[in-house]
Design an enzyme around this catalytic site. Structure first.
Site, PDB file in Angstrom:
ATOM      1  N   ASP A   1      -1.296  -1.150 -10.432  1.00  0.00           N
ATOM      2  CA  ASP A   1      -1.675  -2.409 -10.373  1.00  0.00           C
ATOM      3  C   ASP A   1      -1.254  -2.597 -11.439  1.00  0.00           C
ATOM      4  O   ASP A   1      -1.826  -3.036 -12.469  1.00  0.00           O
ATOM      5  CB  ASP A   1      -2.701  -2.443  -9.520  1.00  0.00           C
ATOM      6  CG  ASP A   1      -2.931  -2.036  -8.226  1.00  0.00           C
ATOM      7  OD1 ASP A   1      -1.712  -2.021  -7.527  1.00  0.00           O
ATOM      8  OD2 ASP A   1      -3.693  -1.852  -8.183  1.00  0.00           O
TER       9      ASP A   1
ATOM     10  N   ARG B   1       5.901   7.618  -7.077  1.00  0.00           N
ATOM     11  CA  ARG B   1       4.854   7.881  -8.253  1.00  0.00           C
ATOM     12  C   ARG B   1       4.399   9.418  -8.679  1.00  0.00           C
ATOM     13  O   ARG B   1       4.451  10.431  -7.900  1.00  0.00           O
ATOM     14  CB  ARG B   1       3.818   6.654  -7.511  1.00  0.00           C
ATOM     15  CG  ARG B   1       2.890   6.755  -9.028  1.00  0.00           C
ATOM     16  CD  ARG B   1       1.212   5.448  -8.354  1.00  0.00           C
ATOM     17  NE  ARG B   1       0.876   6.377  -7.532  1.00  0.00           N
ATOM     18  CZ  ARG B   1      -0.272   5.957  -7.368  1.00  0.00           C
ATOM     19  NH1 ARG B   1      -1.189   5.619  -8.776  1.00  0.00           N
ATOM     20  NH2 ARG B   1      -1.553   6.594  -6.603  1.00  0.00           N
TER      21      ARG B   1
ATOM     22  N   GLY C   1     -11.281   4.530 -19.339  1.00  0.00           N
ATOM     23  CA  GLY C   1     -12.477   4.924 -19.705  1.00  0.00           C
ATOM     24  C   GLY C   1     -12.830   5.068 -21.243  1.00  0.00           C
ATOM     25  O   GLY C   1     -14.255   5.643 -21.107  1.00  0.00           O
TER      26      GLY C   1
ATOM     27  N   ASP D   1      -5.648  -6.739   2.680  1.00  0.00           N
ATOM     28  CA  ASP D   1      -6.710  -5.960   1.746  1.00  0.00           C
ATOM     29  C   ASP D   1      -8.125  -6.792   2.366  1.00  0.00           C
ATOM     30  O   ASP D   1      -8.898  -6.197   1.670  1.00  0.00           O
ATOM     31  CB  ASP D   1      -6.849  -8.223   0.950  1.00  0.00           C
ATOM     32  CG  ASP D   1      -5.361  -7.919  -0.015  1.00  0.00           C
ATOM     33  OD1 ASP D   1      -4.883  -7.436  -1.154  1.00  0.00           O
ATOM     34  OD2 ASP D   1      -3.765  -8.385   0.640  1.00  0.00           O
TER      35      ASP D   1
ATOM     36  N   TRP E   1      -0.463   5.100  -0.039  1.00  0.00           N
ATOM     37  CA  TRP E   1      -1.493   5.273  -2.013  1.00  0.00           C
ATOM     38  C   TRP E   1      -2.337   5.574  -1.384  1.00  0.00           C
ATOM     39  O   TRP E   1      -3.262   5.416  -2.968  1.00  0.00           O
ATOM     40  CB  TRP E   1      -0.446   4.911  -3.023  1.00  0.00           C
ATOM     41  CG  TRP E   1      -1.204   3.612  -3.648  1.00  0.00           C
ATOM     42  CD1 TRP E   1      -1.369   2.629  -2.420  1.00  0.00           C
ATOM     43  CD2 TRP E   1      -0.832   2.827  -4.725  1.00  0.00           C
ATOM     44  NE1 TRP E   1      -1.326   1.537  -2.926  1.00  0.00           N
ATOM     45  CE2 TRP E   1      -1.580   1.689  -4.385  1.00  0.00           C
ATOM     46  CE3 TRP E   1      -0.410   3.089  -5.496  1.00  0.00           C
ATOM     47  CZ2 TRP E   1      -1.518   0.675  -5.119  1.00  0.00           C
ATOM     48  CZ3 TRP E   1      -0.123   2.366  -6.466  1.00  0.00           C
ATOM     49  CH2 TRP E   1      -0.760   0.710  -5.969  1.00  0.00           C
TER      50      TRP E   1
ATOM     51  N   GLU F   1       0.840  -1.301   0.081  1.00  0.00           N
ATOM     52  CA  GLU F   1      -0.290   0.235   0.118  1.00  0.00           C
ATOM     53  C   GLU F   1       0.842   1.749  -0.132  1.00  0.00           C
ATOM     54  O   GLU F   1       0.741   2.736   0.784  1.00  0.00           O
ATOM     55  CB  GLU F   1      -1.424   0.091   1.388  1.00  0.00           C
ATOM     56  CG  GLU F   1      -1.630  -1.215   1.454  1.00  0.00           C
ATOM     57  CD  GLU F   1      -2.566  -2.095   0.367  1.00  0.00           C
ATOM     58  OE1 GLU F   1      -2.801  -0.952  -1.030  1.00  0.00           O
ATOM     59  OE2 GLU F   1      -3.154  -2.905   0.830  1.00  0.00           O
TER      60      GLU F   1
END
Length: 517
Positions: A338, A245, A262, A453, A390, A199
């Protein structure tokens, strides 16, 4: 000479620009084997495997065959590699791929446009089955090792079971990290020098734990570096480098609200044909209901991919130029995602990846890994990092907020029980203790309990009921075995440990004797 050699600066489109671009992919799913099939459970593993992991390996092998090196930095969490190497999961995946082919075949018997879609799906399923049967018979580790050996990728490791480290007891945190790195060494014959911290979670002082474990660099989110991600930064007084990042570049591809997947032409993730379970529609529009989605058109999607490749290359070039100008020296730009975005969530993602990894060097952008960035001096002055992640708000609220306060308490209690029980079990023997499979299983179930998770899924209301069930299931297993051991019923404790191990037998090399004192 490879296609990724250092380049000189120019602002002319296609001419060399300064600096280095790094793509980082984080591959993670929780332990799903033996814990349900649909809608959450093994199906999640097999969907991600078929749609993301198989195509990604195919892309990387294709580019490696073209003598392209240092393409990306790939984080593989131990819990994912455990499943991709597991005989039960390998058999389940083969059955799943065969079922996909049968469902596609069924679609070819239906009226248009499903028939044409079924023919294309059948071809994809056939290719996946062929890849899997030819290359994956012994799991993912041989394939990944080949890519690491060939300098195609840099491997990032991580702690066992992907725990949210800042909230974890320091002893278990150290154990999970060291065992995770050892797990990677066993599978790949490489010990990662960097990790993707689960994470991207950080608490002050963790850099010292990393240094002690031999970790030289790790990932954080951009805001952890106060938005200045153009260079890696040593953390505090350590030599451990934090890389951030770049959200301006990363969010161009995917953000909480927008991004390429999208686009109206791409395959819609949420719309199913209920006869075959296939996804034959395109996005069509943001507010278009599923029943009104237009049929998927590969040529339309392919055209959109080319447009988004060109757009991304332009974004990276401009960012490298602007950040280099700001710094007065060549800058480093990192886009991180991811892995499952590419193929599972975004069907066209693997094709986009292959094209963009070709297009960036052609456009004068040098691509390399995080290790390359350190070797080539893309490191600035030390920085103090705040507690961060994040997740939403870039803090710890997703994993420590009011909504999951009960899970935080559960984790704390289970960890205390496990550590106390294991300490006693291993301390009762005069001299060095023998391997203790009961103590091993207690720690195995504890680590599964504290997986990040479960609170994430609860906080995001994504299969929250399943997440709570899994957390409490592993907590129950820990307590059940520990109670039997604590009450002197050692044979019963052994039977319980053996029983739970049949479902949760991952990390076979985990050894409770290595738990820090």
């Amino acid at each position: 000479m490879t296609t990724n050699e250092p380049v000189r600066r120019s602002d002319v489109a296609g001419a060399p620009v300064p600096g280095l671009f790094t793509l980082v992919l984080h591959t993670h799913l929780p332990w799903l084997a033996h814990h349900g099939r649909w809608p959450v459970g093994e199906e999640w593993l097999y969907q991600s495997w078929s749609a993301a992991y198989l195509p990604l390996v195919r892309v990387l092998r294709t580019l490696a065959a073209e003598n392209r090196r240092h393409l990306l930095t790939l984080g593989m969490t131990p819990v994912v590699t455990a499943q991709l190497d597991d005989p039960y999961c390998l058999a389940g995946m083969h059955h799943w791929l065969a079922n996909w082919r049968l469902r596609a075949l069924e679609a070819t018997t239906l009226p248009e446009p499903l028939r044409a879609f079924g023919l294309r799906e059948q071809a994809e399923a056939e290719q996946a089955l062929d890849d899997f049967s030819t290359l994956w018979a012994h799991g993912a580790s041989p394939l990944l090792r080949e890519l690491i050996d060939g300098d195609t990728i840099e491997l990032l490791g991580g702690p066992l079971s992907h725990p949210f480290q800042p909230l974890l007891n320091p002893r278990l945190r150290e154990f999970a990290l060291r065992e995770g790195l050892a797990d990677a060494t066993l599978r790949f014959a490489h010990t990662p020098s960097g990790i993707w911290a689960p994470e991207c979670a950080y608490a002050p002082g963790m850099e010292n734990d990393y240094a002690a474990a031999g970790v030289g660099h790790f990932m954080v989110d951009g805001p952890s570096l106060h938005g200045d991600t153009a260079l890696g930064r040593p953390v505090a007084s350590s030599n451990v480098v934090a890389f951030g990042r770049d959200l301006q570049v990363s969010y161009r591809v995917w953000s909480p609200k927008s991004g390429y997947p999208g686009h109206a032409a791409y395959r819609d993730f949420h719309t199913y044909d209920h006869t075959t379970g296939l996804k034959p529609s395109r996005v069509t529009g943001r507010n278009v209901p599923s029943e009104a989605k237009a049929p998927y058109e590969p040529q339309r999607a392919d055209h959109a991919i080319d447009g988004h490749v060109a757009d991304f290359v332009d974004v990276v070039r401009r960012r490298l130029v602007s950040e280099s100008d700001r710094l007065g020296r060549p800058a480093h730009v990192i886009a991180a995602f991811d892995t499952e975005l590419f193929g599972h969530w975004w069907h066209e993602g693997p094709v986009w990846l292959e094209r963009v990894l070709r297009a960036l060097p052609q456009a004068g952008v040098r691509i390399g890994t995080l290790a390359d960035a350190i070797a080539d001096g893309f490191v600035g002055s030390p920085v103090e990092l705040p507690p961060s992640s994040w997740g939403s708000g870039k803090d710890w609220q997703v994993w420590a907020g009011e909504q999951v306060a009960d899970m935080v308490q559960l984790n704390s209690e289970v960890v205390d029980t496990a550590l106390t029980t294991v300490d006693k079990a291993l301390g009762e023997i005069d001299g060095p203790p023998a391997r203790n499979s009961v103590a091993d299983q207690i720690l195995r179930e504890t680590l599964l309990t504290v997986s990040s998770d479960w609170p994430f899924m609860v906080s995001k209301d994504s299969a929250a009921e399943y997440a709570r069930y899994r957390a409490h299931l592993h907590a129950h297993a820990t307590r059940e075995i520990a109670d039997a051991l604590a009450s002197g019923r050692r044979e019963h404790a052994q039977r319980l440990a053996d029983g739970w191990n049949r479902a949760d037998g991952l990390f076979g090399a985990l050894d409770a004797r290595r738990l820090p004192k």
